[in-house]
Write a protein that holds these residues in place. Structure first.
Motif, PDB file in Angstrom:
ATOM      1  N   ALA A  36      16.921 -37.730-146.462  1.00 49.16           N
ATOM      2  CA  ALA A  36      17.484 -39.061-146.442  1.00 49.16           C
ATOM      3  C   ALA A  36      17.862 -39.438-145.014  1.00 49.16           C
ATOM      4  O   ALA A  36      18.354 -38.616-144.255  1.00 49.16           O
ATOM      5  N   ALA A  37      17.599 -40.644-144.680  1.00 45.06           N
ATOM      6  CA  ALA A  37      17.934 -41.097-143.335  1.00 45.06           C
ATOM      7  C   ALA A  37      19.434 -41.101-143.155  1.00 45.06           C
ATOM      8  O   ALA A  37      20.198 -41.157-144.102  1.00 45.06           O
ATOM      9  N   ILE A  38      19.820 -41.020-141.907  1.00 48.40           N
ATOM     10  CA  ILE A  38      21.227 -41.077-141.581  1.00 48.40           C
ATOM     11  C   ILE A  38      21.873 -42.238-142.310  1.00 48.40           C
ATOM     12  O   ILE A  38      22.945 -42.126-142.866  1.00 48.40           O
ATOM     13  N   ALA A  39      21.181 -43.344-142.273  1.00 45.75           N
ATOM     14  CA  ALA A  39      21.735 -44.540-142.879  1.00 45.75           C
ATOM     15  C   ALA A  39      22.166 -44.291-144.319  1.00 45.75           C
ATOM     16  O   ALA A  39      23.149 -44.835-144.787  1.00 45.75           O
ATOM     17  N   ALA A  40      21.419 -43.453-144.986  1.00 48.76           N
ATOM     18  CA  ALA A  40      21.732 -43.202-146.383  1.00 48.76           C
ATOM     19  C   ALA A  40      23.067 -42.480-146.530  1.00 48.76           C
ATOM     20  O   ALA A  40      23.717 -42.558-147.549  1.00 48.76           O
ATOM     21  N   HIS A  41      23.448 -41.792-145.512  1.00 53.85           N
ATOM     22  CA  HIS A  41      24.703 -41.045-145.594  1.00 53.85           C
ATOM     23  C   HIS A  41      25.874 -41.851-145.032  1.00 53.85           C
ATOM     24  O   HIS A  41      27.017 -41.537-145.275  1.00 53.85           O
ATOM     25  N   ALA A  42      25.536 -42.833-144.275  1.00 52.66           N
ATOM     26  CA  ALA A  42      26.568 -43.541-143.531  1.00 52.66           C
ATOM     27  C   ALA A  42      27.706 -44.029-144.406  1.00 52.66           C
ATOM     28  O   ALA A  42      28.860 -44.010-144.000  1.00 52.66           O
ATOM     29  N   ASN A  43      27.389 -44.431-145.605  1.00 55.78           N
ATOM     30  CA  ASN A  43      28.440 -44.994-146.428  1.00 55.78           C
ATOM     31  C   ASN A  43      29.279 -43.955-147.135  1.00 55.78           C
ATOM     32  O   ASN A  43      30.160 -44.274-147.909  1.00 55.78           O
TER      33      ASN A  43
ATOM     34  N   ALA B  41      15.852 -37.520-140.075  1.00 48.82           N
ATOM     35  CA  ALA B  41      15.809 -38.950-139.865  1.00 48.82           C
ATOM     36  C   ALA B  41      16.284 -39.228-138.453  1.00 48.82           C
ATOM     37  O   ALA B  41      17.278 -38.701-137.997  1.00 48.82           O
TER      38      ALA B  41
ATOM     39  N   ALA C  61      20.870 -44.164-135.648  1.00 49.17           N
ATOM     40  CA  ALA C  61      21.260 -42.982-136.393  1.00 49.17           C
ATOM     41  C   ALA C  61      22.210 -42.042-135.668  1.00 49.17           C
ATOM     42  O   ALA C  61      22.631 -41.052-136.217  1.00 49.17           O
TER      43      ALA C  61
ATOM     44  N   ALA D  97      27.644 -46.235-137.297  1.00 49.81           N
ATOM     45  CA  ALA D  97      28.714 -46.812-138.096  1.00 49.81           C
ATOM     46  C   ALA D  97      28.328 -46.804-139.551  1.00 49.81           C
ATOM     47  O   ALA D  97      27.172 -46.712-139.917  1.00 49.81           O
ATOM     48  N   LEU D  98      29.329 -46.890-140.380  1.00 50.24           N
ATOM     49  CA  LEU D  98      29.111 -46.979-141.812  1.00 50.24           C
ATOM     50  C   LEU D  98      28.248 -48.198-141.974  1.00 50.24           C
ATOM     51  O   LEU D  98      28.430 -49.197-141.312  1.00 50.24           O
ATOM     52  N   GLY D  99      27.351 -48.152-142.857  1.00 51.32           N
ATOM     53  CA  GLY D  99      26.523 -49.324-143.078  1.00 51.32           C
ATOM     54  C   GLY D  99      25.597 -49.598-141.910  1.00 51.32           C
ATOM     55  O   GLY D  99      24.907 -50.592-141.891  1.00 51.32           O
ATOM     56  N   ALA D 100      25.593 -48.757-140.959  1.00 52.72           N
ATOM     57  CA  ALA D 100      24.712 -48.964-139.816  1.00 52.72           C
ATOM     58  C   ALA D 100      23.288 -49.159-140.288  1.00 52.72           C
ATOM     59  O   ALA D 100      22.787 -48.404-141.090  1.00 52.72           O
TER      60      ALA D 100
ATOM     61  N   ASP E 202      12.022 -41.548-140.677  1.00 54.54           N
ATOM     62  CA  ASP E 202      12.255 -40.102-140.727  1.00 54.54           C
ATOM     63  C   ASP E 202      11.363 -39.373-139.736  1.00 54.54           C
ATOM     64  O   ASP E 202      10.224 -39.756-139.504  1.00 54.54           O
TER      65      ASP E 202
ATOM     66  N   SER F 271      22.609 -34.069-140.651  1.00 54.88           N
ATOM     67  CA  SER F 271      22.499 -34.821-141.890  1.00 54.88           C
ATOM     68  C   SER F 271      21.431 -34.221-142.793  1.00 54.88           C
ATOM     69  O   SER F 271      21.582 -34.172-144.015  1.00 54.88           O
ATOM     70  N   GLU F 272      20.367 -33.759-142.175  1.00 53.28           N
ATOM     71  CA  GLU F 272      19.325 -33.101-142.944  1.00 53.28           C
ATOM     72  C   GLU F 272      19.874 -31.882-143.639  1.00 53.28           C
ATOM     73  O   GLU F 272      19.551 -31.592-144.779  1.00 53.28           O
TER      74      GLU F 272
ATOM     75  N   ARG G 242      18.225 -44.597-151.252  1.00 53.00           N
ATOM     76  CA  ARG G 242      17.459 -44.460-150.040  1.00 53.00           C
ATOM     77  C   ARG G 242      16.754 -45.743-149.615  1.00 53.00           C
ATOM     78  O   ARG G 242      16.740 -46.105-148.450  1.00 53.00           O
TER      79      ARG G 242
END
Lengths: 254, 254
Positions: A5-12, B24, B29, B34-37, B106, B156-157, B187
């Motif tokens: 999963a991309a970083i973005a997917a974890h960001a929240n 990713a 990233a 940021a959250l929601g980035a 990714d 993150s991976e 995703r």
DNA sequence: CGACTGCTTGAAGGATTTCAAGACGGGTGG
DNA sequence: CCACCCGTCTTGAAATCCTTCAAGCAGTCG
């Protein structure tokens, strides 16, 4: 995805900050980690070249003690100096998956997140160096080479995690146990003594939760290996690998 | 160990060099992610702030094409620009474990080893940017912040890999499939259109090999979810999530 | 329009789990 | 120093989930 999963997917779900990755980080572990680098030597946390040696401070934990819990605010990273630690995640209903067992030289809690992503508990009495996140940040800023070492170490962790996925998803009980024993054996490299005697300080249920099995199945499988003369079970959580080749066959790949 | 073997344990099987990690790596990233980035934005490989944009060159691969094979000399890293790629490892007897599916943004092949540690194949027609390892090294030297981004992404991976271990080791077939669908859904974040319709470009056997199941079990489980009105199976590899809450319950944790 | 490939469905089988006792061992206290 | 106790490990038998084996079915592509 899942695994990528991309970083973005974890960001929240995770504010930036150090988090949970566990990885091996020894003086010789960097990019330049030559083949055969260290083994024994690499395990020396007090190696003069160890950039982490002066950070934080060490503490002795008794056996079966919690170091940190999944969800705790992640303010420090830790390095195991001696002993053994297990890292695990739990499902809401209590099912447990042990991510890995840490030994001397391994680090944990190193990742970018606000909370620890898993729980760390000692298996045996263990000495652990606690390093505040801020100190590690400073070291990374001061020594770019050190940042690379962290990347290299994290990458190695990822490789190991991928091997574990193969084990969990595609291996039979016998293959899982054989693989586990061989990994333990490769890992220790304890120089001294019989190179085929390994330490199993963790209980059957720890092994089971690491391999995706039940304690009964682990026990039965070990008994079968014993009957087949592939291993010998000793007292005090020790075990002899009597036929490493046969075990490797059984393990079915690495 | 396995999952946390010290670098030293790997030293004798992998010469330093970039290898296998998939991760990713998008413009947004990095640590500061940021959250929601980004979500949508992060998926833009041509983002002006993208430090990788000028490296290497892109190529279009047809569907079901091999990008690189486990064991190949690892001279480049790759970034998926569009389409989907699967990464997998095989046991000697042919059993396959799909490590993950990659989508736009990714990266794969980024690790320290002489050979790729798994095979990468396209699922759909896919555009992939190939970046020589040396160019990436140079970028890391020139931009310390970029090295941090790589570390963050790799971390993150690792987190995702740990979640996958829980899935493989401790979840039932229904939980596995439900978790997989929810992850796909989280995703995509494709902004446009129904937020509950997801793409399943991969075949049942790909899903099975990712979840540690057989194609039959995947099929049966999807049928059951359909009968329970939790999902709707559409033509062309698409699928509606009709009751996300119920799916989340079924998934049993993330 | 026919063959192919992948998906679905059925029935039987099997590996592992679950449930349930024992056996062992290590530590403690008498 | 020995016996008791408790937790862990082992072993057995039944149950179960998933796999394996086997056809049908359906959408696709020549």
């Amino acid at each position: 995805m899942s695994t990528h999963a991309a970083i973005a997917a974890h960001a929240n779900r995770a504010v930036p900050g150090y988090l949970v990755s566990a990885l091996a980080m020894t003086p010789n572990a960097g990019m330049g980690a030559a083949l055969g680098a260290g083994v024994g030597a690499a395990i020396q946390p007090r190696n003069p070249a160890d950039p982490l040696a002066s950070l934080g401070h060490a503490k002795v934990y008794e056996r079966e003690t919690t170091v940190f819990t999944e969800g705790d605010a992640a303010g420090s990273v830790f390095r195991v100096m001696s002993g053994m630690v297990r890292l695990y995640k739990m499902l809401p209903d209590g099912r447990r998956q042990i991510i890995g067992f840490l030994q001397a030289g391994d680090m944990m809690g190193l990742a970018f997140a606000a909370q620890y992503l898993y729980t760390a508990e000692t298996v045996t009495a263990t000495t652990i160096q606690r390093i505040p996140r801020l100190e590690l940040d400073a070291l990374m800023d001061a020594q770019p080479a050190f940042a690379r070492k962290l990347l290299s170490a994290t990458t190695s962790e990822l490789m190991a995690a991928q091997d574990q996925m193969v084990l969990l998803g595609r291996k039979t009980a016998a293959e899982k146990v054989a693989t586990f024993l061989l990994r333990l054996s490769d890992r220790k490299c304890s120089g001294k003594g019989d190179d085929h005697t390994i330490d199993l300080p963790m209980g059957r249920s720890d092994i089971a939760d690491h391999l995706g099995l039940t304690t009964e199945t682990v026990s039965r499988t070990l008994t079968k290996l014993k009957s087949s003369r592939l291993i010998r079970i000793l007292v005090g959580g020790k075990l002899d690998l009597l036929d490493r080749d046969a075990l490797a066959d059984l393990a079915g790949g690495f």
